[in-house]
Design a protein around this motif. Structure first.
Motif, PDB file in Angstrom:
ATOM      1  N   ASP A 160       0.852  -1.192   0.000  1.00 61.11           N
ATOM      2  CA  ASP A 160       0.000   0.000   0.000  1.00 61.11           C
ATOM      3  C   ASP A 160       0.885   1.238   0.000  1.00 61.11           C
ATOM      4  OD1 ASP A 160      -2.063   1.797   0.149  1.00 61.11           O
ATOM      5  OD2 ASP A 160      -2.581   1.361   2.237  1.00 61.11           O
ATOM      6  N   PHE A 161       1.493   1.521  -1.151  1.00 62.95           N
ATOM      7  CA  PHE A 161       2.450   2.621  -1.248  1.00 62.95           C
ATOM      8  C   PHE A 161       1.811   3.960  -0.875  1.00 62.95           C
ATOM      9  CE2 PHE A 161       4.264   6.048  -3.913  1.00 62.95           C
ATOM     10  CZ  PHE A 161       5.518   6.109  -3.342  1.00 62.95           C
ATOM     11  N   PHE A 162       0.683   4.291  -1.508  1.00 63.90           N
ATOM     12  CA  PHE A 162       0.091   5.599  -1.243  1.00 63.90           C
ATOM     13  C   PHE A 162      -0.498   5.685   0.159  1.00 63.90           C
ATOM     14  CE2 PHE A 162       0.328   6.246  -5.864  1.00 63.90           C
ATOM     15  CZ  PHE A 162       0.823   7.548  -5.877  1.00 63.90           C
ATOM     16  N   GLY A 163      -0.862   4.545   0.739  1.00 64.90           N
ATOM     17  CA  GLY A 163      -1.278   4.552   2.131  1.00 64.90           C
ATOM     18  C   GLY A 163      -0.144   4.993   3.041  1.00 64.90           C
ATOM     19  N   LEU A 164       1.075   4.498   2.757  1.00 66.31           N
ATOM     20  CA  LEU A 164       2.250   4.921   3.526  1.00 66.31           C
ATOM     21  C   LEU A 164       2.574   6.387   3.273  1.00 66.31           C
ATOM     22  CD1 LEU A 164       4.667   1.859   3.178  1.00 66.31           C
ATOM     23  CD2 LEU A 164       3.573   2.696   5.267  1.00 66.31           C
ATOM     24  N   ILE A 165       2.447   6.809   2.015  1.00 60.29           N
ATOM     25  CA  ILE A 165       2.722   8.210   1.685  1.00 60.29           C
ATOM     26  C   ILE A 165       1.766   9.124   2.449  1.00 60.29           C
ATOM     27  CG2 ILE A 165       2.626   9.940  -0.149  1.00 60.29           C
ATOM     28  CD1 ILE A 165       5.106   8.230  -0.289  1.00 60.29           C
ATOM     29  N   GLU A 166       0.502   8.748   2.500  1.00 53.88           N
ATOM     30  CA  GLU A 166      -0.473   9.558   3.228  1.00 53.88           C
ATOM     31  C   GLU A 166      -0.123   9.637   4.711  1.00 53.88           C
ATOM     32  OE1 GLU A 166      -3.006  11.363   2.269  1.00 53.88           O
ATOM     33  OE2 GLU A 166      -2.849  10.889   0.127  1.00 53.88           O
ATOM     34  N   ARG A 167       0.436   8.575   5.249  1.00 54.54           N
ATOM     35  CA  ARG A 167       0.765   8.545   6.682  1.00 54.54           C
ATOM     36  C   ARG A 167       2.102   9.215   6.993  1.00 54.54           C
ATOM     37  NH1 ARG A 167       3.168   4.683   9.973  1.00 54.54           N
ATOM     38  NH2 ARG A 167       3.139   3.097   8.334  1.00 54.54           N
ATOM     39  N   LEU A 168       3.094   9.011   6.134  1.00 58.53           N
ATOM     40  CA  LEU A 168       4.441   9.510   6.412  1.00 58.53           C
ATOM     41  C   LEU A 168       4.730  10.864   5.780  1.00 58.53           C
ATOM     42  CD1 LEU A 168       6.466   6.206   5.782  1.00 58.53           C
ATOM     43  CD2 LEU A 168       5.692   7.120   7.982  1.00 58.53           C
ATOM     44  N   GLY A 169       4.012  11.195   4.721  1.00 62.33           N
ATOM     45  CA  GLY A 169       4.322  12.396   3.959  1.00 62.33           C
ATOM     46  C   GLY A 169       3.797  13.673   4.588  1.00 62.33           C
TER      47      GLY A 169
END
Length: 334
Positions: A126-135
């Motif tokens: 879940d790449f964009f899920g991580l981006i939403e959380r970390l970005g």
């Protein structure tokens, strides 16, 4: 501002629907900003060792690095163009880690000019899920504060839908649900296209000859319905009103690529550089914010409104203490 005469007046944006003609077609860019700024650390694969006697040794390779994702090059391999800081220390082959538990990591594949890099992220479910959380929201550099949770919605247009931009199409930030409702009440036709704002928005013109400047490519999509509505308006002699320079670039790029000078449905990458002397094929009116000097955005506006007339309007805006840039005021050129 009137293109033909250069005359301008000061008005409130809530009056914008009154400036539109009954048969106008207003075109919005429905891109959505995602939290594209990542903070992490590097592995030090290409770093020079630091002596244990050096006071900085305890912090060796623990310093924060910043990555701003600007364009996805490959979805399958998950490769991105990005800007990195500190640029000099991050070479090809370097590995980058993000998150307290290093949930996300990438490898630097290539270097570009002015701090650009090409990186590839390791597979993750879940790449964009991580981006939403970390970005973090990539606020413009002149906003001298850290991003807030509220910026995830505040730095969006009310009609933002398609994720992919690193900057908001700022002319659209002026619209509210109430203003859109007033346009609908007046029977003003609207449609949406998508251009994901990327690095081209940030890069100043660094060449002596304008013709030598090259814009970075930005991904776009135009649906068959939107293309049909726009072409119908053009065929009927109706005015196409572009909200923002991103909308102008997309429409004119597609028209420039087609034999008949009309809008073709589909997806691709736009890099049309519009500067004074350009012959506009689609756009008949433009709503735009006030832009930085020596920028491709200001050149596009000057191409549309005529350089001296636009600069006269800018001079007036400065005298009247208008706000410039992303959260600033706007001008309507017809």
């Amino acid at each position: 501002m009137e293109r033909a005469s250069g005359k301008f007046c000061d008005r409130w944006f809530r009056e914008f629907p009154d400036f539109l003609r009954p048969d106008d077609l207003v075109v919005f860019n429905n891109t959505r900003v995602f939290p594209a700024r990542l903070y992490g650390r590097r592995s030090g694969a290409k770093a020079q060792p630091v002596s244990s006697q050096n006071p900085a040794s305890k912090d060796f390779l623990k310093g924060q690095i910043e990555v701003l994702l600007t364009r996805q090059i490959s979805q399958e391999a998950n490769e991105w163009e990005c800007l990195v800081r500190p640029g000099r220390k991050i070479g090809v082959g370097e590995r980058l880690f993000f998150g307290d538990d290093q949930e996300l990591h990438a490898e630097v594949l290539a270097r570009g000019s002015f701090g650009e890099r090409r990186i590839r992220f390791s597979p993750t479910p879940d790449f964009f899920g991580l981006i939403e959380r970390l970005g973090h929201v990539p606020l413009p550099p002149y906003i001298s504060r850290e991003d807030l949770t509220s910026d995830r919605e505040r730095y969006q247009t009310v009609y933002a839908r398609e994720r992919g931009s690193v900057a908001a199409p700022t002319a659209g930030l002026h619209f509210t649900s109430e203003i859109l409702a007033r346009m609908k009440e007046r029977g003003i036709a609207t449609t949406e296209i998508t251009l994901h704002v990327g690095l081209g928005t940030f890069q100043p013109i660094r060449v002596n000859r304008v013709e030598d400047h090259t814009l970075h490519r930005e991904s776009y999509h135009i649906s068959a319905d939107a293309a049909g509505v726009i072409n119908h308006a053009l065929d009927a002699g109706h005015r196409v009103v572009a909200v923002g320079t991103t909308t102008v670039r997309t429409l004119e790029h597609v028209a420039h690529q087609s034999e008949g000078g009309r809008v073709q449905a589909g997806s691709g990458e736009a890099n049309l550089f519009i500067y004074p002397g350009y012959d506009f094929r689609i756009v008949g009116a433009l709503l735009t914010n006030f832009h930085l000097p020596q920028s491709s955005l200001l050149m596009l506006v000057c191409a549309f409104g005529e350089t001296q007339r636009v600069l006269n309007a800018y001079r007036h805006a400065v005298e009247q203490k208008y706000r410039f840039y992303s959260y600033g005021d706007c001008m309507f050129i017809e």
